[in-house]
Design a protein around this motif. Structure first.
Motif, PDB file in Angstrom:
ATOM      1  N   ALA A  24       0.842  -1.200   0.000  1.00 65.02           N
ATOM      2  CA  ALA A  24       0.000   0.000   0.000  1.00 65.02           C
ATOM      3  C   ALA A  24       0.879   1.253   0.000  1.00 65.02           C
ATOM      4  N   ARG A  25       0.443   2.256  -0.690  1.00 69.45           N
ATOM      5  CA  ARG A  25       1.235   3.490  -0.843  1.00 69.45           C
ATOM      6  C   ARG A  25       1.660   4.072   0.515  1.00 69.45           C
ATOM      7  N   GLU A  26       0.737   4.132   1.452  1.00 67.07           N
ATOM      8  CA  GLU A  26       1.055   4.695   2.764  1.00 67.07           C
ATOM      9  C   GLU A  26       2.140   3.868   3.472  1.00 67.07           C
ATOM     10  N   GLU A  27       2.044   2.553   3.357  1.00 71.12           N
ATOM     11  CA  GLU A  27       3.060   1.690   3.966  1.00 71.12           C
ATOM     12  C   GLU A  27       4.411   1.863   3.274  1.00 71.12           C
ATOM     13  N   LEU A  28       4.393   1.958   1.959  1.00 73.41           N
ATOM     14  CA  LEU A  28       5.626   2.170   1.202  1.00 73.41           C
ATOM     15  C   LEU A  28       6.282   3.487   1.606  1.00 73.41           C
ATOM     16  N   GLU A  29       5.490   4.542   1.742  1.00 69.97           N
ATOM     17  CA  GLU A  29       6.031   5.843   2.155  1.00 69.97           C
ATOM     18  C   GLU A  29       6.635   5.768   3.559  1.00 69.97           C
ATOM     19  N   LEU A  93      10.150  -3.503  -5.506  1.00 76.60           N
ATOM     20  CA  LEU A  93      11.580  -3.560  -5.252  1.00 76.60           C
ATOM     21  C   LEU A  93      12.050  -2.138  -4.951  1.00 76.60           C
ATOM     22  N   ILE A  94      12.813  -1.982  -3.892  1.00 76.49           N
ATOM     23  CA  ILE A  94      13.412  -0.685  -3.577  1.00 76.49           C
ATOM     24  C   ILE A  94      14.906  -0.829  -3.783  1.00 76.49           C
ATOM     25  N   VAL A  95      15.448  -0.054  -4.707  1.00 76.56           N
ATOM     26  CA  VAL A  95      16.884  -0.053  -4.964  1.00 76.56           C
ATOM     27  C   VAL A  95      17.474   1.129  -4.203  1.00 76.56           C
ATOM     28  N   VAL A  96      18.465   0.844  -3.369  1.00 78.26           N
ATOM     29  CA  VAL A  96      19.142   1.888  -2.604  1.00 78.26           C
ATOM     30  C   VAL A  96      20.493   2.111  -3.266  1.00 78.26           C
ATOM     31  N   SER A  97      20.763   3.356  -3.638  1.00 79.85           N
ATOM     32  CA  SER A  97      22.008   3.660  -4.330  1.00 79.85           C
ATOM     33  C   SER A  97      22.542   5.014  -3.864  1.00 79.85           C
ATOM     34  N   SER A  98      23.754   5.316  -4.281  1.00 78.71           N
ATOM     35  CA  SER A  98      24.376   6.596  -3.947  1.00 78.71           C
ATOM     36  C   SER A  98      25.452   6.882  -4.981  1.00 78.71           C
ATOM     37  N   SER A  99      25.869   8.118  -5.046  1.00 78.60           N
ATOM     38  CA  SER A  99      26.934   8.460  -5.998  1.00 78.60           C
ATOM     39  C   SER A  99      28.262   7.921  -5.479  1.00 78.60           C
ATOM     40  N   LEU A 118      13.566  -3.262   8.730  1.00 74.29           N
ATOM     41  CA  LEU A 118      12.949  -3.308  10.064  1.00 74.29           C
ATOM     42  C   LEU A 118      11.585  -2.625  10.072  1.00 74.29           C
ATOM     43  N   ALA A 119      11.469  -1.525   9.335  1.00 72.02           N
ATOM     44  CA  ALA A 119      10.164  -0.856   9.236  1.00 72.02           C
ATOM     45  C   ALA A 119       9.147  -1.797   8.605  1.00 72.02           C
ATOM     46  N   ALA A 120       9.544  -2.474   7.529  1.00 70.50           N
ATOM     47  CA  ALA A 120       8.636  -3.419   6.871  1.00 70.50           C
ATOM     48  C   ALA A 120       8.226  -4.521   7.852  1.00 70.50           C
ATOM     49  N   GLU A 121       9.181  -5.050   8.578  1.00 68.08           N
ATOM     50  CA  GLU A 121       8.883  -6.105   9.552  1.00 68.08           C
ATOM     51  C   GLU A 121       7.902  -5.612  10.604  1.00 68.08           C
TER      52      GLU A 121
END
Length: 145
Positions: A24-29, A93-99, A118-121
């Motif tokens: 759900a969008r709210e959970e994803l946010e 899928l959430i891709v975490v990246s950085s320069s 942990l938030a998802a859990e």
């Protein structure tokens, strides 16, 4: 008696089987916000890319498996396995990246990912830290040059 935070940490597991419905969008946010509050080297120079498009997820998987085949060994075995799905059928899928200029790149991104896991859990949303999918970026970069 353990507090709620410790209970969440001790309960979290990597799940490799998912339902097809989207988070759900709210959970994803909320999950993304938890990532933004992770400790970092001071600049919060990470990016969170949310992918929910099934065609894109399948394309990333295909690229990752093609790259794995070229690497040999255990990864090649996974790349050649038609039953192996590196994102395990997860609809989000959430891709975490950085320069690359970020001196704390690995640490910052790892801390953000752990906060999100942990938030998802804590919301009873299954998750898994997936490294294999990163192979799709290496293959994609190679193809774009």
């Amino acid at each position: 008696m353990k507090n709620e935070t410790l209970q969440t940490i001790l309960k979290r597991r990597s799940i490799r089987s998912y339902r097809t419905d989207q988070v759900a969008r709210e959970e994803l946010e909320t999950i993304l916000e938890a990532g933004m509050y992770a400790p970092n080297a001071g600049d919060q120079r990470w990016n969170f890319t949310v992918i929910q498009n099934k065609k894109m997820l399948n394309r990333m998987e295909s690229l990752a498996k093609e790259t794995a085949k070229q690497l040999g060994g255990h990864l090649a075995g996974l790349g050649n396995d038609p039953e192996f799905a590196c994102h395990y059928g997860a609809p989000t899928l959430i891709v975490v990246s950085s320069s690359e200029e970020n001196v704390g790149l690995d640490y910052d991104c790892s801390a953000a990912m752990e906060n999100m896991l942990l938030a998802a859990e804590s919301m009873d949303i299954s998750s898994c830290w997936i490294y294999f999918i990163l192979l799709s970026f290496f293959r994609g970069r190679e193809n774009s040059s």
